[in-house]
Every structure is written in structure tokens, then in C-alpha cells.
Design an enzyme around this catalytic site. Structure first.
Site, PDB file in Angstrom:
ATOM      1  CB  SER A 181      -0.963  -0.017   1.182  1.00 21.45           C
ATOM      2  OG  SER A 181      -1.947   0.985   1.029  1.00 21.45           O
ATOM      3  CG  ASP A 279      -6.209  -1.444  -3.980  1.00 24.24           C
ATOM      4  OD1 ASP A 279      -5.271  -2.175  -3.634  1.00 24.24           O
ATOM      5  OD2 ASP A 279      -6.624  -0.494  -3.282  1.00 24.24           O
ATOM      6  CG  HIS A 347      -5.332  -2.414   0.059  1.00 21.45           C
ATOM      7  ND1 HIS A 347      -4.996  -1.687  -1.061  1.00 21.45           N
ATOM      8  CD2 HIS A 347      -4.626  -1.876   1.076  1.00 21.45           C
ATOM      9  CE1 HIS A 347      -4.136  -0.737  -0.726  1.00 21.45           C
ATOM     10  NE2 HIS A 347      -3.887  -0.840   0.571  1.00 21.45           N
TER      11      HIS A 347
END
Length: 437
Positions: A181, A279, A347
Site C-alpha cells: 500500500s 483494489d 488490498h
């Protein structure tokens, strides 16, 4: 209408409890706990977390044939783009090592179990703790009344590397820089710099997990992420640490180089991109940020994709198309790059055993993420680039979606100034990926 919303909320809560109390998908090793190391020499370099505390990392030593190989993972955790949100962040584990847990669980790509992480299990593995709010890229400090806020992510990165070099990193034979991320975005920003620290004979590569943040147009026809990043780059003094070739090419909008899709073509080190085409974080904050959906028309769709109406599904398919379009040049022309773009509503997939490598882990063309990344790194295939078919064709997905969009925002949620996240301690099975945002 109110009754329907109440029923939807109750259903979501039941699902949370069910999944949160479910047994883990992978039996056996629950992960190795690794102690934190404070970087004592960081102060001399001016490298501080937002609140002035020392930065830190967790090091799990390699062994056997992996003793001279290194894997570094940037921790994720969103960003802050104004004084108020950064001040709030400085009082949490996202802005200070004072509030961080002193041990970290290493699983997935960080596991030291050969059956769960066959290609990297015996490497030296490092998790870099994230406490600056700008993907380890800022270099500025500002007064905040009687105290200071330190935007020193770039110096933190340098300080950690300098601390690791005499511990064996200087003699690395193989190295992989990765992150999830906001940490995945860090991988794009620091990939070539990482290579410059290591021996010229070292085999150095980088892998971003859920870090390919798009310069997306949201459902209200605004560029929410572009505006957010522009403010972040300005506040934290990031521009001088962006690739100068990129900032020159995108003048007079140098902050665009904070987006991986624009920085990617300037990166010389081999890069692997692991991302979901749907995502969840980008779905909730790039495509449909709260500011673009003031009446909550997307709320049910965000909780459960099967509740999305045809118009909403078209928007999600359009997002996937935009992502693949942004990656097309890399897909066609990168001879040393790799990809795994699946169609799961997820994610971060490399740091959790369930998605990295397990009997139920996601697959594209029957390839797991771990196998695909390993084949790419070790050259066990000519062109290791896997792209999934569009939703809903992939039946191997976990399709994890957070229960509410506000749960994934930092303290300034009403103003949407900070795209950080909060870890729920109650439902780890459902919220596990939120820790890495």
C-alpha cells in the site's frame, strides 16, 4: 428505506463476527514474532518520526544459503497532507514509535517457513516501520505551536539503510525491496536508490504490493487522489526527493511523480507489480471517496460487491480498464518486469499467508502469487506477467471488503484529510489487510 439500511447493517455485522471468529485459513506456523530495533544513530541524521521519536525496524536474520540475501519491506499506513491530520497522526503508531507494538509478526513473504515461503524463507528479512506519513519521502519540519512536526521520511529511509549496511546488507548477493500500500508506493519511490547502496554485483529487484495508486477520476468527475497528493508533496517537502527525470518531464506538475503510473517508466531496477484491479482502498478513496458520494448511494456496493447495481459495476470495470491501460506500456515493453494483477476485491496480498501461499490463496492461470513472484525474481520464466479476467470470473478470490468506509480513515475522517487507517482489534480475520494500507 430505514429498515433496509438497518438490515444491511445487521447483515454486515453478522458477517464481521462470523469471519472474525473463523479459524485461520492456513494451519501450522502462525508467524514468527520479531523484536523492534530503534535506529540509535538516526538523530545525528535528523531522521525522526512525526513526533520526534526515533525510527525503527524489525530484523529477522537469514540462515543457510540465504545468509547473504536481503528482503526489505516498507510498512504501509496511509498518508497525511495537512498540519491537523499529521498532528493527529503523530499521536498514534502511524506517527511515533512510542505507540508502536515492540514486536511484529512475520508471515507471507516474511515467513521463515520453507513450505509457506519457499523462495525467500531463509533470507534476512526487514520490516521498516512507517511513521512519517509520506511514504518515506518527505524532508521538512514545521513548528506546531510549542512543538515540532518532523516530515523526515527520506532521512528515515537513509538512516535505516545506513544502520543495516554494517549488519550485512553491504555484502548482499541478492536483494528484494518490497512494501504494501503506502509502503508499496515507497517501493516505486526508492527502488533505484536502494540499488545504489548495494554492491554492483548484487541481484537487486523491487516488488510493489497494492502500491500502484491511480491518478483516477472519481464518480463525481474529480481527481481526489491528485489533489490529495499535491497537498502532501507540498506540505512534506517531497518534491526534491522525487526522480528529477520524472519531475522535469511532468513540469509544471511535479507532484504527479508521486503516482507510480508516472514514475514507473523512469525506474531502471527490475520491478514487479502486484495489485488487485479492483483494489479496495482505491475503490473507496480514489474511485468513490466520501466527498463524491454525499448521499451514500454506494454504501451497499462498498460493503458487498454483489449488491452493486449495473451502473456501479460499469464504474468498477472502468477502473480496472484504467489500471490496465496505465500498465500497458510496462506490460508490453518491460523485458525485466513482472506482474500479477488479479480481480479480487482486496488490498495487500504478499504479507498475509492466506493470500501469499496457501491451499486457498488467489490464483491467476493456476499460478499463486508466491510462485509468480519467485519465478520472476529467479528468472524461471521468460515473461512473468499474469493478468486476471474481469470480475466475477475468478473463483479463487477471498474478496475481502471492509465493513464501512469510515473505518479505514484516520482521525480526521469528517474532513477526509488523511487517508491513513485504523486497525480493528476485534475482527482480525476480516480486517487483516487494513493494517497494511
Amino acid at each position: 428505506m430505514k429498515l433496509m439500511r438497518l438490515l444491511d447493517l445487521m447483515a454486515a455485522m453478522v458477517l464481521l463476527v462470523y469471519v472474525g471468529l473463523s479459524p485461520p485459513l492456513v494451519a501450522g506456523d502462525p508467524g514468527r514474532r520479531v523484536s523492534m530495533t530503534l535506529v540509535r544513530g538516526a538523530a545525528a541524521l535528523g531522521a525522526f518520526c512525526l513526533d520526534g521519536s526515533l525510527p525503527a525496524y524489525h530484523l529477522d536474520r537469514g540462515f543457510g544459503a540465504g545468509s547473504d540475501n536481503w528482503l526489505l519491506q516498507f510498512e504501509g499506513g496511509g498518508w497525511c497532507n495537512d498540519i491537523a491530520s499529521c498532528k493527529d497522526r503523530s499521536k498514534t503508531h502511524r506517527g511515533s514509535t512510542r505507540y508502536m507494538t515492540k514486536t511484529a509478526v512475520f508471515t507471507g513473504i516474511l515467513s521463515n517457513n520453507a513450505s509457506l515461503n519457499p523462495d525467500f524463507y531463509n533470507w534476512n528479512k526487514v520490516r521498516l516501520r512507517y511513521c512519517d506519513g509520506a511514504s518515506f519521502a518527505g524532508d521538512r519540519q514545521v513548528g506546531n505551536g510549542t512543538s515540532m512536526l518532523y516530515f523526515r521520511g527520506q532521512r528515515i529511509w537513509n538512516a535505516i539503510i545506513l544502520d543495516l549496511l554494517p549488519k550485512g546488507l553491504a555484502n548482499a548477493e541478492k536483494a528484494l525491496l518490497t512494501g504494501c500500500s503506502a509502503g508499496g508506493l515507497s517501493t516505486f519511490l526508492h527502488c533505484d536508490n536502494f540499488t545504489s547502496y548495494l554492491p554492483k554485483t548484487a541481484d537487486v529487484k523491487c516488488m510493489s504490493d497494492a502500491g500502484f495508486f491511480l491518478d483516477a477520476i472519481d464518480v463525481a468527475s474529480n481527481r481526489t487522489m491528485r489533489s490529495f497528493y499535491k497537498q502532501l508533496v507540498s506540505l512534506q517537502g517531497v518534491q526534491k526527493n522525487l526522480d528529477p527525470n520524472c519531475t522535469h518531464a511532468f513540469y509544471p506538475e511535479p507532484s504527479l511523480c508521486f503516482f507510480p503510473q508516472y514514475a514507473l517508466r523512469f525506474i531502471k531496477t527490475p520491478m514487479f507489480i502486484l495489485n488487485s484491479a479492483y483494489d479496495v482502498f482505491q475503490f473507496h478513496h480514489g474511485l468513490v471517496p466520501p466527498s463524491a458520494d454525499p448521499t451514500g448511494r454506494w454504501n451497499r456496493c462498498k460493503v458487498n460487491v454483489t449488491a452493486c447495481n449495473p451502473h456501479q459495476l460499469d464504474a468498477l470495470q472502468g477502473f480496472r480498464t484504467d489500471m490496465l491501460g496505465a500498465l500497458m506500456n510496462f506490460f508490453r515493453n518491460s523485458t525485466r518486469g513482472g506482474m500479477f494483477i488479479n480481480s479480487c476485491f482486496d488490498h495487500c496480498q504478499s504479507a498475509l499467508q492466506e493470500t501469499w501461499l496457501s491451499p486457498t490463496s488467489p490464483r491467476v492461470h493456476n499460478m499463486t502469487i508466491a510462485k509468480t513472484v519467485g519465478d520472476w525474481y529467479f528468472g524461471r520464466g521468460e515473461d512473468v506477467k499474469e493478468i486476471d479476467c474481469p470480475y466475477p470470473c475468478d473463483k479463487t478470490c477471498h474478496n475481502l471488503i471492509p465493513a464501512s468506509t469510515t473505518d479505514s480513515l484516520a482521525p480526521n475522517a469528517p474532513d477526509h484529510k488523511s487517508l491513513g487507517t485504523q486497525l480493528s482489534p476485534f475482527f482480525p480475520g476480516f480486517f487483516y489487510f487494513i493494517f497494511y494500507v
